[in-house]
Design an enzyme around this catalytic site. Structure first.
Site, PDB file in Angstrom:
ATOM      1  N   HIS A   1      44.975  37.967  34.421  1.00  0.00           N
ATOM      2  CA  HIS A   1      44.568  37.724  35.815  1.00  0.00           C
ATOM      3  C   HIS A   1      45.009  36.353  36.309  1.00  0.00           C
ATOM      4  CE1 HIS A   1      41.770  41.214  36.488  1.00  0.00           C
ATOM      5  NE2 HIS A   1      42.003  41.298  35.189  1.00  0.00           N
TER       6      HIS A   1
ATOM      7  N   ASP B   1      47.273  29.635  41.326  1.00  0.00           N
ATOM      8  CA  ASP B   1      46.293  30.731  41.251  1.00  0.00           C
ATOM      9  C   ASP B   1      47.014  32.000  40.840  1.00  0.00           C
ATOM     10  OD1 ASP B   1      43.849  32.045  41.510  1.00  0.00           O
ATOM     11  OD2 ASP B   1      43.413  31.134  43.452  1.00  0.00           O
TER      12      ASP B   1
HETATM   13  P1  ADP Z   1      38.940  33.691  40.811  1.00  0.00           P
HETATM   14  O1  ADP Z   1      39.151  34.976  40.074  1.00  0.00           O
HETATM   15  O2  ADP Z   1      39.717  32.532  40.258  1.00  0.00           O
HETATM   16  O3  ADP Z   1      37.514  33.343  40.997  1.00  0.00           O
HETATM   17  P2  ADP Z   1      39.779  35.098  43.286  1.00  0.00           P
HETATM   18  O4  ADP Z   1      39.979  34.558  44.657  1.00  0.00           O
HETATM   19  O5  ADP Z   1      40.872  35.981  42.823  1.00  0.00           O
HETATM   20  O6  ADP Z   1      39.539  33.864  42.309  1.00  0.00           O
HETATM   21  O7  ADP Z   1      38.452  35.952  43.233  1.00  0.00           O
HETATM   22  C1  ADP Z   1      37.247  35.376  43.585  1.00  0.00           C
HETATM   23  C2  ADP Z   1      36.267  36.498  43.939  1.00  0.00           C
HETATM   24  O8  ADP Z   1      34.961  35.963  43.887  1.00  0.00           O
HETATM   25  C3  ADP Z   1      36.473  37.045  45.338  1.00  0.00           C
HETATM   26  O9  ADP Z   1      36.142  38.399  45.368  1.00  0.00           O
HETATM   27  C4  ADP Z   1      35.489  36.213  46.158  1.00  0.00           C
HETATM   28  O10 ADP Z   1      34.999  36.857  47.313  1.00  0.00           O
HETATM   29  C5  ADP Z   1      34.384  35.972  45.167  1.00  0.00           C
HETATM   30  N1  ADP Z   1      33.787  34.654  45.411  1.00  0.00           N
HETATM   31  C6  ADP Z   1      34.380  33.454  45.320  1.00  0.00           C
HETATM   32  N2  ADP Z   1      33.518  32.463  45.654  1.00  0.00           N
HETATM   33  C7  ADP Z   1      32.376  33.061  45.976  1.00  0.00           C
HETATM   34  C8  ADP Z   1      31.097  32.589  46.426  1.00  0.00           C
HETATM   35  N3  ADP Z   1      30.850  31.287  46.619  1.00  0.00           N
HETATM   36  N4  ADP Z   1      30.149  33.505  46.660  1.00  0.00           N
HETATM   37  C9  ADP Z   1      30.382  34.816  46.473  1.00  0.00           C
HETATM   38  N5  ADP Z   1      31.555  35.319  46.058  1.00  0.00           N
HETATM   39  C10 ADP Z   1      32.538  34.456  45.815  1.00  0.00           C
HETATM   40  O1  F6P Z   2      40.311  35.522  37.566  1.00  0.00           O
HETATM   41  C1  F6P Z   2      40.191  34.596  36.546  1.00  0.00           C
HETATM   42  C2  F6P Z   2      38.790  34.540  35.997  1.00  0.00           C
HETATM   43  O2  F6P Z   2      38.712  33.717  34.893  1.00  0.00           O
HETATM   44  C3  F6P Z   2      38.253  35.859  35.605  1.00  0.00           C
HETATM   45  O3  F6P Z   2      38.573  36.187  34.281  1.00  0.00           O
HETATM   46  C4  F6P Z   2      36.803  35.637  35.816  1.00  0.00           C
HETATM   47  O4  F6P Z   2      36.075  36.799  36.033  1.00  0.00           O
HETATM   48  C5  F6P Z   2      36.758  34.736  37.030  1.00  0.00           C
HETATM   49  O5  F6P Z   2      37.921  33.990  36.960  1.00  0.00           O
HETATM   50  C6  F6P Z   2      35.515  33.884  37.025  1.00  0.00           C
HETATM   51  O6  F6P Z   2      35.453  33.087  35.870  1.00  0.00           O
HETATM   52  P1  F6P Z   2      34.223  33.093  34.835  1.00  0.00           P
HETATM   53  O7  F6P Z   2      34.125  34.459  34.253  1.00  0.00           O
HETATM   54  O8  F6P Z   2      34.577  32.037  33.843  1.00  0.00           O
HETATM   55  O9  F6P Z   2      33.034  32.747  35.665  1.00  0.00           O
END
Ligand code: ADP
Ligand code: F6P
Length: 492
Positions: A191, A399
């Site tokens: 991911h 990212d």
């Molecule tokens: P990562 O996997 O690195 O966290 P992504 O943008 O791919 O980044 O996915 C983040 C997911 O988590 C998205 O579905 C987003 O809506 C959710 N998310 C991120 N920050 C928040 C938050 N503060 N509250 C609720 N959901 C969140």
């Molecule tokens: O998308 C990358 C990732 O590390 C996922 O594996 C994970 O679900 C998300 O970010 C949030 O991270 P964590 O599981 O460490 O809270």
């Protein structure tokens, strides 16, 4: 030891006694049950995905569609003696069964906070300066992966189960399963980004990591860039070359490597956005009365997300385009994450200092330039907030994909959409060319893009948004899942 909790039935849904898994049709064959078994470190709560990260959202969407088993680490760790049996807690909701694996507390921390998030995460996000490499981290990483393998071996029902393993926490899992004699087809999806070989080989463990990856049948990456970096790293490490179709022979298997950009359930997210909760409606009305436009950022509070630079860019906007003072407000929702890792405590302090200094400089009694919320927000509210915003700021320094970029597009009103400002270093930028693409290392570049977004004419906004919406609808969560599973089943 397997613990089965009281089994659950969904309202009007299927009972727990139904067979698990979807029914897979092979071309020219009769329907044949083929169970999907997903493994990831974090086990999403399938009853409430409000706290979800990108992986949990993607996996839940995949399983909701075809059913199956999802194995992940239990949120509760335990003190164990060597030789203790794995403790697995099973629960079922409709066609999805979850298996929560209890893991030893100390080893889990060295694996999760240590190797996964202090070694691999910074390395894979091109941050060699933050990589902390310690032998006890690696040892725990291998130990926890072996525990996952033992647990999974108990849960498999036969060699037809398709095993789909997710993310950097579990790279050695296929190798551990092969050691236990599991011959099933096993896929791996990364991911996060895969770094270029010059960075990758900086870890002393790079040869082992490549050997581990070459035990899978299918290797999936978010973007063509990550795929190319992976293939070049394989060539640099052990001279195996992937052919023009993305396949290579290794360990007696044909390995397929491809990019499968992850997507979202566009229709479901758009629906949530349209049904904004009352507090979002009230906030939106208040801003409309004050004539304020809203810029929004939604992220885990991770150093890869470029948050301090983003706040500085907003401050630069106010400095260079004073007409936006008292006319725009920036809402940053940054949820707590990995707080036991030192680099995360530092980024939090840095972000809070930046927000404080920008507000201190520009705020007055009637206007707070930056509204900063340090917690997770329920997905329904989040969707409403994205729809109510005129600019979406997604400016990570690096990212894998960034699902927030896609959620922002899905949430917009197509007749009067907001504008996405997107980092060229987010995987999503490979697909989303009609966003305003910026270099997050250039504060001026980001500030100018925000100014352009805030003043973009309706016609241009509608045109850009239409193109973006078409693209995310085509490459959605279902397509990501379908294409990966087709490759895993050996059908493409
Ligand atoms: P990562 O996997 O690195 O966290 P992504 O943008 O791919 O980044 O996915 C983040 C997911 O988590 C998205 O579905 C987003 O809506 C959710 N998310 C991120 N920050 C928040 C938050 N503060 N509250 C609720 N959901 C969140
Ligand atoms: O998308 C990358 C990732 O590390 C996922 O594996 C994970 O679900 C998300 O970010 C949030 O991270 P964590 O599981 O460490 O809270």
């Amino acid at each position: 030891m397997l613990q089965r909790s009281s089994e659950t039935q969904t309202a009007g849904g299927s009972s727990a006694s139904e067979p698990l898994g979807g029914v897979k049709k092979h071309p020219g064959q009769n329907a044949e049950p083929r169970r999907l078994v997903v493994v990831s470190n974090r086990l999403g709560n399938i009853r409430d995905l409000s706290q979800a990260g990108g992986l949990a959202v993607g996996v839940a969407d995949a399983l909701a569609d075809r059913g199956g088993l999802w194995l992940g680490a239990s949120a509760e760790h335990r003190d164990t003696a060597a030789g203790d049996e794995p403790l697995i807690h099973l629960e079922r909701l409709g066609r999805i069964e979850t298996a929560a694996l209890s893991l030893p507390r100390e080893a889990y921390s060295l694996y999760y906070n240590g190797y996964a998030n202090s070694t691999l995460w910074p390395l894979f996000h091109y941050r060699l300066d933050l990589v902390d490499h310690r032998s006890e981290f690696l040892h725990a990483y291998r130990h926890i992966n072996a525990r996952f393998a033992e647990a999974l071996a108990r849960l498999l029902t036969g060699k037809d189960d398709l095993i789909w393993i997710h993310d950097y926490h579990l790279i050695p899992l296929a190798a551990e399963l092969r050691r236990l004699g599991i011959g099933n087809r096993i896929g791996f999806f990364l991911h996060i980004p895969f770094p270029p070989p010059d960075l990758f080989v900086a870890t002393p463990d790079h040869e082992e990591l490549i050997d581990d990856l070459l035990r899978y049948d299918v290797l999936g990456f978010q973007t063509e860039t990550d795929l190319a970096n992976f293939r070049r790293s394989v060539r640099a490490t052990n001279s195996i070359t992937f052919d023009i179709n993305g396949t290579a022979e290794a360990n007696g298997r044909t390995i397929v490597s491809r990019s499968f950009p992850i997507g979202i359930d566009v229709g479901a997210f758009a629906r949530m956005a349209r049904e904004a909760s009352q507090d979002v409606q009230i906030d939106t009305m208040r801003r409309q009365i004050l004539g304020l436009k809203q810029i929004i950022g939604v992220d885990r509070l991770d150093y890869s997300k470029g948050l301090p630079g983003r706040m500085q860019a907003f401050a630069r906007l106010l400095e260079r385009h004073p007409e936006h003072q008292r006319a725009a407000t920036y809402l940053q929702i940054a949820s707590p994450t990995r707080e036991e890792v030192g680099a995360y405590a530092e980024i939090r302090a840095q972000l809070e200092a930046t927000a404080g200094s920008v507000n201190g400089k520009y705020a007055d009694l009637a206007w707070t330039p930056i509204r900063y919320i340090h917690r997770a927000v329920p997905r329904t509210r989040l969707a409403g907030l994205l729809r109510a915003s005129q600019v979406g700021l997604v400016t990570p320094l690096r990212d894998g994909m960034n699902l927030v970029a896609k959620e922002f597009i899905a949430a917009q009103d197509p007749a009067d959409p907001g504008v996405l400002v997107l980092s060229r270093f987010a995987g999503a930028a490979e697909e989303l060319a009609e966003a305003l693409i910026v270099n997050p290392y250039s504060i001026d570049d980001v500030a100018d893009a925000i100014a352009k977004a805030l003043t973009m004419p309706l016609e241009e906004r509608v045109e850009r948004h239409g193109a973006l919406l078409t693209r995310i609808s085509r490459n959605d969560a279902a397509e990501w899942c379908r294409s990966f599973l087709a490759a895993l089943a050996g059908e493409s």
